[in-house]
Scaffold this motif. Sequence first.
Motif, PDB file in Angstrom:
ATOM      1  N   PRO A 133       5.379   2.642  28.319  1.00  0.00           N
ATOM      2  CA  PRO A 133       6.677   2.413  28.545  1.00  0.00           C
ATOM      3  C   PRO A 133       7.695   2.681  27.487  1.00  0.00           C
ATOM      4  N   VAL A 134       7.404   1.700  26.184  1.00  0.00           N
ATOM      5  CA  VAL A 134       7.853   3.180  24.617  1.00  0.00           C
ATOM      6  C   VAL A 134       7.017   4.700  24.602  1.00  0.00           C
ATOM      7  N   ARG A 135       7.964   5.680  24.673  1.00  0.00           N
ATOM      8  CA  ARG A 135       7.666   7.408  24.978  1.00  0.00           C
ATOM      9  C   ARG A 135       7.928   7.824  23.076  1.00  0.00           C
ATOM     10  N   ILE A 136       8.249   7.107  22.704  1.00  0.00           N
ATOM     11  CA  ILE A 136       8.372   7.327  21.244  1.00  0.00           C
ATOM     12  C   ILE A 136       9.082   6.774  20.034  1.00  0.00           C
ATOM     13  N   VAL A 137       7.657   6.655  19.135  1.00  0.00           N
ATOM     14  CA  VAL A 137       8.270   5.776  18.221  1.00  0.00           C
ATOM     15  C   VAL A 137       8.282   6.288  17.266  1.00  0.00           C
ATOM     16  N   LEU A 138       9.473   5.064  16.343  1.00  0.00           N
ATOM     17  CA  LEU A 138      10.350   5.355  14.855  1.00  0.00           C
ATOM     18  C   LEU A 138       9.411   5.068  14.325  1.00  0.00           C
ATOM     19  N   SER A 139       8.500   5.998  13.620  1.00  0.00           N
ATOM     20  CA  SER A 139       7.248   5.072  12.628  1.00  0.00           C
ATOM     21  C   SER A 139       8.517   5.710  10.997  1.00  0.00           C
ATOM     22  N   ASP A 140       8.251   4.287  10.139  1.00  0.00           N
ATOM     23  CA  ASP A 140       8.595   4.207   8.963  1.00  0.00           C
ATOM     24  C   ASP A 140       7.518   3.781   7.765  1.00  0.00           C
ATOM     25  N   HIS A 141       6.999   5.151   6.715  1.00  0.00           N
ATOM     26  CA  HIS A 141       6.082   4.964   6.049  1.00  0.00           C
ATOM     27  C   HIS A 141       6.260   3.717   5.276  1.00  0.00           C
ATOM     28  N   HIS A 142       7.534   3.481   5.264  1.00  0.00           N
ATOM     29  CA  HIS A 142       7.417   2.479   4.142  1.00  0.00           C
ATOM     30  C   HIS A 142       6.441   0.414   5.310  1.00  0.00           C
ATOM     31  N   TYR A 143       6.427   0.613   5.880  1.00  0.00           N
ATOM     32  CA  TYR A 143       5.713  -1.125   6.347  1.00  0.00           C
ATOM     33  C   TYR A 143       4.420  -0.608   7.565  1.00  0.00           C
ATOM     34  N   TRP A 144       4.188   1.122   8.083  1.00  0.00           N
ATOM     35  CA  TRP A 144       3.362   1.565   8.221  1.00  0.00           C
ATOM     36  C   TRP A 144       1.866   1.592   7.667  1.00  0.00           C
ATOM     37  N   GLY A 145       1.796   1.578   6.518  1.00  0.00           N
ATOM     38  CA  GLY A 145       1.348   1.899   5.403  1.00  0.00           C
ATOM     39  C   GLY A 145       0.838   2.885   4.180  1.00  0.00           C
ATOM     40  N   GLY A 146       2.069   3.722   4.321  1.00  0.00           N
ATOM     41  CA  GLY A 146       2.159   4.939   3.492  1.00  0.00           C
ATOM     42  C   GLY A 146       2.325   6.411   4.680  1.00  0.00           C
ATOM     43  N   LEU A 147       2.112   7.375   3.904  1.00  0.00           N
ATOM     44  CA  LEU A 147       2.241   8.802   4.208  1.00  0.00           C
ATOM     45  C   LEU A 147       1.294   9.077   5.494  1.00  0.00           C
ATOM     46  N   ARG A 148       0.077   8.976   4.907  1.00  0.00           N
ATOM     47  CA  ARG A 148      -1.277   9.264   5.014  1.00  0.00           C
ATOM     48  C   ARG A 148      -1.458   9.140   6.670  1.00  0.00           C
ATOM     49  N   THR A 149      -1.252   7.322   6.955  1.00  0.00           N
ATOM     50  CA  THR A 149      -1.582   6.156   7.914  1.00  0.00           C
ATOM     51  C   THR A 149      -0.001   7.223   9.132  1.00  0.00           C
ATOM     52  N   THR A 150       0.828   7.402   8.734  1.00  0.00           N
ATOM     53  CA  THR A 150       1.428   7.669   9.331  1.00  0.00           C
ATOM     54  C   THR A 150       0.932  10.036   9.897  1.00  0.00           C
ATOM     55  N   ILE A 203       1.027  -0.863   0.045  1.00  0.00           N
ATOM     56  CA  ILE A 203       0.060   0.301  -0.300  1.00  0.00           C
ATOM     57  C   ILE A 203       0.872   1.088  -0.088  1.00  0.00           C
ATOM     58  N   SER A 204       1.660   1.165   1.043  1.00  0.00           N
ATOM     59  CA  SER A 204       2.919   2.534   0.766  1.00  0.00           C
ATOM     60  C   SER A 204       3.685   2.629  -0.738  1.00  0.00           C
ATOM     61  N   ALA A 205       4.082   1.435  -1.184  1.00  0.00           N
ATOM     62  CA  ALA A 205       4.865   1.617  -2.323  1.00  0.00           C
ATOM     63  C   ALA A 205       3.907   1.670  -3.031  1.00  0.00           C
ATOM     64  N   PHE A 206       2.365   2.048  -3.638  1.00  0.00           N
ATOM     65  CA  PHE A 206       1.425   2.218  -4.960  1.00  0.00           C
ATOM     66  C   PHE A 206       1.251   3.211  -3.603  1.00  0.00           C
ATOM     67  N   GLU A 207       0.705   4.032  -2.365  1.00  0.00           N
ATOM     68  CA  GLU A 207       0.475   5.149  -1.916  1.00  0.00           C
ATOM     69  C   GLU A 207       0.937   6.236  -2.917  1.00  0.00           C
ATOM     70  N   VAL A 208       2.537   6.572  -2.281  1.00  0.00           N
ATOM     71  CA  VAL A 208       3.514   7.213  -2.514  1.00  0.00           C
ATOM     72  C   VAL A 208       3.424   7.737  -4.323  1.00  0.00           C
ATOM     73  N   ALA A 209       4.160   6.472  -5.048  1.00  0.00           N
ATOM     74  CA  ALA A 209       3.951   6.762  -6.633  1.00  0.00           C
ATOM     75  C   ALA A 209       2.372   7.518  -7.176  1.00  0.00           C
ATOM     76  N   MET A 210       1.633   6.845  -6.112  1.00  0.00           N
ATOM     77  CA  MET A 210      -0.232   7.588  -6.650  1.00  0.00           C
ATOM     78  C   MET A 210      -0.231   9.048  -6.251  1.00  0.00           C
ATOM     79  N   LEU A 211       0.689   9.575  -4.915  1.00  0.00           N
ATOM     80  CA  LEU A 211       0.037  11.406  -5.006  1.00  0.00           C
ATOM     81  C   LEU A 211       1.568  11.339  -5.574  1.00  0.00           C
TER      82      LEU A 211
END
Length: 431
Positions: A295-312, A116-124
């Motif tokens: 207990p985790v205070r900081i999330v290091l997101s990665d749009h490649h496996y979170w599902g894209g830019l919008r979900t991040t 989804i992320s791979a296609f989302e960025v190209a569509m954006l």
Amino acid sequence: MTLAIRHVRVTPIAFRDPPLLNAAGIHEPWALRSIIEIETACGRVGINETYGDLPMLDALAKAAPALQGLSPWDLNTMEDRVAALVSPAKTGSEFLGEQISLAPGTHVSKNVAKVISAFEVAMLDLQGQLAGAPIVDLLGGAARDAVPFSAYLFFKHAEHIDKTRTEYLPDPWGEGITPEQMVAQARRMIDQYGFKSIKLKAGALPPEQEVAAMLALAQAFPGAPLRIDPNANWTVATSLKVVEQLRGVLEYYEDPAPGLDGMAAVARESDVPLATNMVVTDYKEFADNVRLGCPVRIVLSDHHYWGGLRTTQQLACLCQTFDMGLSMHSNSHLGISLTAMTHLAASVPHLAYACDTHYPWQDDEVVQGGRLKFEDGSLRVPRTPGLGVQIDPEALARLHDNYQHCGIRNRDDLGQMRKYDPTFTGKQPRY
């Protein structure tokens, strides 16, 4: 209609990777990525860059027909179609041999989100071209004109071990093992790119050696924010011992111990904020973290496996709601991926820390104009329509030829490490 998507091209590529050490072993001589091109009936092309291992290529091939006839604006339908076609049960691919997962981006369970992320960025990218606007504006506008990144240090060998391959020349960064060498590595990276903060990939050497390197960095760069990331290769006891030895040094402590329960045990005994790209990697795990009292205070997101830019962006809102920090994880990548990260980070007001990037470790590029230029440790947000970068066809052909001949199809840091040490098991946590 002329806007309808008529073709999806996926081109696997390979580029040189230095002998960087981590908890799983050592980087192979070639890093794998894939370049996505989505073409409309009117000839416009949107691009992206993502993982290039065989399970990912298989998933992309299965999902590509889902885009046929879609408008570049129809992201919701794209996501539904991809989810129907791609799942771990339907990919037909599993990892080959023994694998150690340092990040969920390597696992087939993330294939739906990754595709989804791979296609989302190209569509954006296509949407931005059609609207005459940069992607950051499609995401709500820029909260900042430039995005800060961090120096990303690795313990490393001076060269890859296979002396039968003449192209495996000594790495220009040299060896990085001793504290003095790590300070020199940091100074070179900061002088070249202007980074203000420093991250050390740990979990590769005995903890006392890695602590010595961190203390040397703290002395050499007073006031610079410092982070350490052993990729969950330490027990809770070792994690607590190390954080005490580094008292007053760390900006945050990334993935010291395995699992959310291990991280929670560390958090109960330490006041240094914990960060992760390993145990909060989707919304279910985010909820698990909240139920445990964060207990985790900081999330290091990665749009490649979170599902894209919008979900991040949605993740950023949740982090703000629960008083958690947000930054970004990195893998070995080139300029298309780094540019997508930059648009996303610029659009997120709640970006608490400088982002990770492996970019200084790569010396190749697939975009026109060559390597992206950091200014004072940051990348300026492109203001041209879409992503703001285009593929260099000659570079793409050359990197695809690398893929055809490099002999690597799945990342295997463990197998590569056994060329140096046949007894290496990769057992985690090791220390």
